[in-house]
Design a protein around this motif. Structure first.
Motif, PDB file in Angstrom:
ATOM      1  N   ALA A 100       0.836  -1.207   0.000  1.00  0.00           N
ATOM      2  CA  ALA A 100       0.000   0.000   0.000  1.00  0.00           C
ATOM      3  C   ALA A 100       0.869   1.254   0.000  1.00  0.00           C
ATOM      4  O   ALA A 100       1.677   1.478   0.899  1.00  0.00           O
ATOM      5  CB  ALA A 100      -0.985   0.032   1.154  1.00  0.00           C
ATOM      6  N   ASP A 101       0.687   2.051  -1.021  1.00  0.00           N
ATOM      7  CA  ASP A 101       1.429   3.282  -1.274  1.00  0.00           C
ATOM      8  C   ASP A 101       0.554   4.169  -2.136  1.00  0.00           C
ATOM      9  O   ASP A 101      -0.650   3.924  -2.278  1.00  0.00           O
ATOM     10  CB  ASP A 101       2.734   2.951  -2.038  1.00  0.00           C
ATOM     11  N   ASP A 102       1.172   5.172  -2.754  1.00  0.00           N
ATOM     12  CA  ASP A 102       0.472   5.943  -3.776  1.00  0.00           C
ATOM     13  C   ASP A 102       0.436   5.078  -5.035  1.00  0.00           C
ATOM     14  O   ASP A 102       1.420   4.997  -5.782  1.00  0.00           O
ATOM     15  CB  ASP A 102       1.195   7.263  -4.042  1.00  0.00           C
ATOM     16  N   LEU A 103      -0.689   4.423  -5.258  1.00  0.00           N
ATOM     17  CA  LEU A 103      -0.772   3.460  -6.348  1.00  0.00           C
ATOM     18  C   LEU A 103      -0.791   4.122  -7.714  1.00  0.00           C
ATOM     19  O   LEU A 103      -0.615   3.439  -8.731  1.00  0.00           O
ATOM     20  CB  LEU A 103      -2.001   2.564  -6.175  1.00  0.00           C
ATOM     21  N   THR A 140      -0.858   8.815   5.136  1.00  0.00           N
ATOM     22  CA  THR A 140      -1.991   8.717   4.218  1.00  0.00           C
ATOM     23  C   THR A 140      -2.110   9.967   3.355  1.00  0.00           C
ATOM     24  O   THR A 140      -2.589   9.894   2.224  1.00  0.00           O
ATOM     25  CB  THR A 140      -3.300   8.464   4.977  1.00  0.00           C
ATOM     26  N   TRP A 141      -1.668  11.098   3.883  1.00  0.00           N
ATOM     27  CA  TRP A 141      -1.653  12.327   3.092  1.00  0.00           C
ATOM     28  C   TRP A 141      -0.522  12.301   2.067  1.00  0.00           C
ATOM     29  O   TRP A 141      -0.666  12.782   0.944  1.00  0.00           O
ATOM     30  CB  TRP A 141      -1.543  13.546   4.017  1.00  0.00           C
ATOM     31  N   GLN A 142       0.617  11.714   2.451  1.00  0.00           N
ATOM     32  CA  GLN A 142       1.735  11.620   1.510  1.00  0.00           C
ATOM     33  C   GLN A 142       1.364  10.830   0.256  1.00  0.00           C
ATOM     34  O   GLN A 142       1.855  11.124  -0.832  1.00  0.00           O
ATOM     35  CB  GLN A 142       2.936  10.942   2.190  1.00  0.00           C
ATOM     36  N   VAL A 143       0.519   9.821   0.427  1.00  0.00           N
ATOM     37  CA  VAL A 143       0.206   8.950  -0.704  1.00  0.00           C
ATOM     38  C   VAL A 143      -1.119   9.294  -1.373  1.00  0.00           C
ATOM     39  O   VAL A 143      -1.576   8.563  -2.251  1.00  0.00           O
ATOM     40  CB  VAL A 143       0.206   7.469  -0.276  1.00  0.00           C
ATOM     41  N   SER A 144      -1.719  10.409  -0.957  1.00  0.00           N
ATOM     42  CA  SER A 144      -2.990  10.838  -1.560  1.00  0.00           C
ATOM     43  C   SER A 144      -2.913  12.292  -2.016  1.00  0.00           C
ATOM     44  O   SER A 144      -3.944  12.973  -2.100  1.00  0.00           O
ATOM     45  CB  SER A 144      -4.138  10.670  -0.557  1.00  0.00           C
TER      46      SER A 144
END
Length: 418
Positions: A100-103, A140-144
Motif C-alpha cells: 500500500a502506497d500511492d498506487l 496517508t496524506w503523503q500517498v494521496s
C-alpha cells in the motif's frame, strides 16, 4: 529488454528448486521465451536446435527471491524507487509485494518493470482499507496528494455503512491484487472485507493486529497473509482492544513468547495455512535507528528480539513464513534489504538455511498470489532464477555472490550493476 527468441540452456549447475527437496548437482535448465522448459541431469541433456548454451561450470542456482513487504511510494519519489528496483533485481529479487502506497505511481512502476522499460522485479500491490480514524496519519496524506485520504480507491475509509462490494471493486480498479487491512476496524469488518475480497477474486493482506481486532480475530477472519511478527504481542493483553494510535507500548522483556494466547494464534495460523510476513530485520535498519534516542533504540531492540522469538515459534508450529523487509538499505549499499532479512531469520530465529530459502521463494510467491507462475524451478513456470558462485545453503551470505539474475527469461548480469 526482451527474453531471447531462441532457447537458452543454462548448463551444469547445482539446483535448489525451492520445492523443499535437497539441492541437486549436475543439472541443466532449458529456457524457452520466458518459461522453464526443462530441468534435467546434464548427462541426459539434449540441446534444442539453435539454442544458446550458457555454461555455468558448477555454479549454484536458486529461484528468484521474493520480498513480501515493500513500500515504493510513501511518499512518491520516482528516482529513488527506480534505483531500489534496479538494485533489487540485480540482487536476485524477481518479485515484490508492495504493501500500500500511492498506487498512481506504483501502478506505473509495475507496468514499467513488466514490459522492460526499467529493470526491476514484478510488483504485486495492495489497496489499503482502514477505519476513518486512521486517516489523520501523515503517511496517508503523503500517498494521496491532490486528493482526500480515505476517499480514493487506493486508500479507503471503511465503516459499517460502507458498500463493500463497491469499495472492493474500486480497489480492484487500481489493478491491485489484494486489499491491505490496516487499522481501526472491528473483527466483524475485517471478516467482511476479507470475504468480499475473496468473492471478487483478490487476496486479503493485513497487519497481524488491526486494533481493535486482535491477532486471533484477524487470522479467524480468513486473511491470507499477516505482517509484522511482533504485533502478536498484543494478543497477550487481556482483551484490551485499543485504536492503532492508542495501542500500548511493547517494552523489552515484557512479553512471554510462549504465552498460551500466542501459541493459540500460531496454531490457528498453521491450521489455516495463514502466511506470516515476519519483517524482523527492519527493527535494526538505518531507517529505524538513525536519529533514534536511547528509549527508541531500546524499544527497537525489544521488537527485534521478540520478532526473532515469534518467528522461531511460528516455524516450529508449522506456520508458513515469508520474507518481507519493509525498508531499504542506504543508497551506498550494494544489495537490497531482503538479504538482511534472510540472515536474520537464519541467525537470530534459528531457521535452517534451506527453509529460509523456501520462505523467500516458494512461500514468498504464494504470499504474492503467484505461486502457479514462479517461486520454484519447475517446467512451465517463469524463468525467474539466480545464479550464484557459491553455495547459499553453506552460508546465506553467499547470496552476495551473484553472477546473474534471470527474470522472465531476461538476464541481468551482476557485473553490469553500478
Amino acid at each position: 529488454m526482451s527474453p531471447t527468441t531462441r532457447p537458452v540452456v543454462y548448463r551444469d549447475v547445482t539446483v535448489f528448486d525451492g520445492t523443499g527437496d535437497p539441492a541437486v548437482p549436475g543439472r541443466s535448465l532449458v529456457v524457452e521465451d520466458d518459461r522453464i522448459a526443462a530441468v534435467v541431469a546434464t548427462g541426459d541433456l539434449v540441446v534444442p536446435e539453435g539454442a544458446e548454451v550458457v555454461d555455468l561450470g558448477g555454479a549454484h542456482l536458486i529461484p528468484g527471491l521474493v520480498d513480501s513487504h515493500q513500500h515504493l511510494a510513501t511518499p512518491p519519489d520516482r528516482p529513488q524507487a527506480e534505483a531500489w528496483l534496479r538494485r533489487m533485481v540485480y540482487g536476485g529479487v524477481t518479485t515484490i509485494r508492495d504493501m500500500a502506497d500511492d498506487l498512481r505511481q506504483v501502478g506505473d512502476l509495475a507496468r514499467a518493470c513488466l514490459v522492460g522499460e526499467i529493470p526491476g522485479p514484478d510488483i504485486r500491490y495492495a489497496a489499503l482499507m482502514a477505519g476513518p480514524s486512521f486517516f489523520d496519519d501523515p503517511r496517508t496524506w503523503q500517498v494521496s496528494q491532490g486528493e482526500t485520504p480515505g476517499e480514493v480507491p487506493w486508500m479507503q475509509a471503511i465503516t459499517d455503512d460502507t458498500d463493500l462490494v463497491l469499495a472492493t471493486a474500486l480497489a480492484r480498479g487500481t489493478h491491485a491484487c489484494a486489499v491491505k487491512i490496516y487499522a481501526d476496524l472491528e473483527p466483524a469488518l475485517v471478516a467482511a472485507i476479507t470475504a468480499e475480497a475473496h468473492r471478487q477474486g483478490i487476496a486479503s493482506w493485513a497487519h497481524l493486529a488491526v486494533f481493535p481486532a486482535l491477532p486471533l480475530d484477524v487470522v479467524r477472519a480468513g486473511v491470507d497473509v499477516v505482517s509484522h511478527a511482533s504485533l502478536l504481542a498484543w494478543q497477550t493483553h487481556e482483551d484490551v482492544s485499543p485504536t492503532y494510535k492508542d495501542k500500548p507500548v511493547i517494552d523489552r522483556g515484557s512479553v512471554d513468547p510462549d504465552h498460551p494466547r500466542i501459541a493459540a494464534v500460531l496454531d490457528e495460523m498453521a491450521a489455516r495455512g495463514t502466511i506470516l510476513d515476519v519483517t524482523a530485520s527492519m527493527w535494526e535498519s538505518e531507517d529505524v535507528l538513525e536519529d533514534a534516542d536511547e528509549a527508541e533504540r531500546d524499544r527497537a531492540a525489544g521488537h527485534a528480539e521478540l520478532s526473532a522469538q515469534i518467528a522461531a515459534r511460528a516455524y516450529a508450529a508449522g506456520v508458513p513464513i515469508s520474507t518481507g523487509s519493509d525498508y531499504e538499505t542506504p543508497a551506498g549499499d550494494a544489495f537490497p534489504a531482503l538479504h538482511r532479512e534472510l540472515l536474520f531469520l537464519h541467525e537470530r530465529a534459528g531457521i535452517p538455511a534451506a527453509d529460509v530459502l523456501v520462505a523467500a521463494t516458494r512461500t514468498g510467491a504464494r504470499s504474492a498470489g503467484v505461486e502457479a507462475q514462479t517461486g520454484t524451478l519447475e517446467p512451465g513456470k517463469r524463468a525467474d532464477f539466480v545464479v550464484l558462485d557459491a553455495d547459499p545453503l553453506a552460508d546465506l551470505r553467499h547470496l552476495d555472490r551473484i553472477r546473474m539474475t534471470v527474470k522472465r527469461g531476461v538476464r541481468h548480469l551482476r557485473e553490469d550493476y553500478r
